[in-house]
Scaffold this active site. Sequence first.
Site, PDB file in Angstrom:
ATOM      1  N   ASP A  59      35.437 -14.769   7.255  1.00 36.42           N
ATOM      2  CA  ASP A  59      35.668 -16.002   6.518  1.00 36.42           C
ATOM      3  C   ASP A  59      37.171 -16.236   6.478  1.00 36.42           C
ATOM      4  OD1 ASP A  59      35.347 -18.154   4.736  1.00 36.42           O
ATOM      5  OD2 ASP A  59      35.728 -16.844   3.038  1.00 36.42           O
ATOM      6  N   THR A  92      36.871 -22.976   6.971  1.00 30.78           N
ATOM      7  CA  THR A  92      38.205 -22.494   6.585  1.00 30.78           C
ATOM      8  C   THR A  92      38.950 -21.930   7.792  1.00 30.78           C
ATOM      9  OG1 THR A  92      37.061 -20.491   5.928  1.00 30.78           O
ATOM     10  CG2 THR A  92      37.705 -21.988   4.194  1.00 30.78           C
ATOM     11  N   THR A  93      38.219 -21.402   8.775  1.00 25.56           N
ATOM     12  CA  THR A  93      38.892 -20.896   9.976  1.00 25.56           C
ATOM     13  C   THR A  93      39.306 -22.062  10.868  1.00 25.56           C
ATOM     14  OG1 THR A  93      37.295 -19.099   9.842  1.00 25.56           O
ATOM     15  CG2 THR A  93      38.723 -19.113  11.736  1.00 25.56           C
ATOM     16  N   ASP A 394      29.343 -19.749   0.997  1.00 28.24           N
ATOM     17  CA  ASP A 394      29.638 -20.772   2.006  1.00 28.24           C
ATOM     18  C   ASP A 394      28.434 -21.682   2.234  1.00 28.24           C
ATOM     19  OD1 ASP A 394      32.127 -19.856   2.285  1.00 28.24           O
ATOM     20  OD2 ASP A 394      32.035 -19.341   4.410  1.00 28.24           O
TER      21      ASP A 394
END
Length: 526
Positions: A59, A92-93, A394
């Site tokens: 994550d 988020t990446t 998530d």
Amino acid sequence: MPPKQKNELYKESARKKDVRTSNIEAAKAVADAVRTSLGPRGMDKMVAAANGEVIITNDGATILQKMTVTQPAAKMLVELSKSQDVVAGDGTTSVVVICGALLKKCQELLEKGVHPTIISDAFFKASHKACEILESIAIPVNLEDREALLRAATTSLSSKVVSQYSSLLSPMAVDAVLKVMDPARPNLLDLRDIKVVSKVGGTIDDSEMVDGMVFDQKAAKSAGGPTRMEDAKIALIQFQISPPKTDIENNVIVSDYNQMDRVYKEERNYILSVVKKVKASGCNVLLIQKSILRDAVTDLALHYLAKAKIMVVRDIERDEIELISKTLGCLPIAHVDNMKPEKLGSAALVEEVEVGKGRVVKITGIANKGRTATVLLRGSNKLVLEEADRSLHDALCVIRCLVNKRFLIAGGSSPEVQVSMQLGHWSKTLQGMESVCVRAFAEALEVVPYTLAENAGLNPINIVTELRRMHASGEKYSGINVKKGTITNMLEENVVQPLLVTTSALTLATECVRMILKIDDIVPVR
């Protein structure tokens, strides 16, 4: 007057250039660190903290949060993934990877002598246009359509360590959100109403969604109190059942035994009177909040409560009080004189059950239950459990995005390629430098399919070229199918993601790039 040296002016601008370059380089280094963990075939990172704590995750937000970043511009990327985590919870990446690619393009433009402000303004326009393009290819979704929500949750889980359990975790996430959601006001969805209790032992397959409530604490049975109570009347108390203490430290000197006995007798009478009042209200299960100043409940009190056949669960955390009172429909009671029957919650059964090595208290059959949900997660070790918890979070966030903005887009990097292509066409209608900058923005977006293909061990150049060709021929939903290693229609493969995840990733990444571009000097302060 001394003759003016020629190269004074030049030195100044060289320094500004150095600061900008070092900022961009640092930010790119951070982006490259998380780049390999993008997508379903991305690698996981093992984060080792100085205190010996180890986390295994892919994550982006978690990795960056735990990284020790000192360079100020690189810190902005950490904040960037945090804000994406807050807005969308997923992607988020990708947001960091896109930001790194945009910065790389900026560097090329700066070397060609384009002014930073021009790049910044063009990028701003391009990101707006990109969001419009995304909205044009989005598919509206109905919240009644459980299948669509499940597909989005499964896609979010596919890139996690626990992806093989997505068939179990996705329905859990969808049901939990639908339980908590108020149909009248769907956009006021608070994920804090979903309580996740993690217990080591068993496998992730043993995880379940509990209809009722689970406490991580055991029932206090040191004095032989009951551990199972049917037809329970539950009181949530915030006062202590222990002898009162003075506020300041003081000593009472007792010289003879009679006085000692009197002190003990008073304590006993005080506790007895409290227990009698509790019993009189008809309560038979006590949830006691943690206390800082004095013991929340003493052994003597536990003894009397056990005699009165009252089940006790102690050490309830302060931040759980709101959730508990919402779920059980009971009010927190701050003083023993306020113990009234109408403040109690009622449930069919409260019992202590064994879960793996530990025990938990389970409340089921709650009368007039509030809009909350409880999930009991199991895992073979702490690392797997923590990662399962993050992945579930998530998935919950993805469904929350869909509730807030009810549009889905295809996954597998197809939206990025589509946006890149349409921006390329649009840049041809613009004039001057702006056109060049918008084209650079469009090219930068191709980093997503490139990285996805690279992480999956495919030939990135072939894949990206083929994707471009298919999108140009009007197949706007084709993306990289990582599992088959080819390009397929993502909607048929059920790979979808919320529109909000991608639009917020693009806007946030562009904002961050514009900030870094405008910085031309770092001023240290004593």
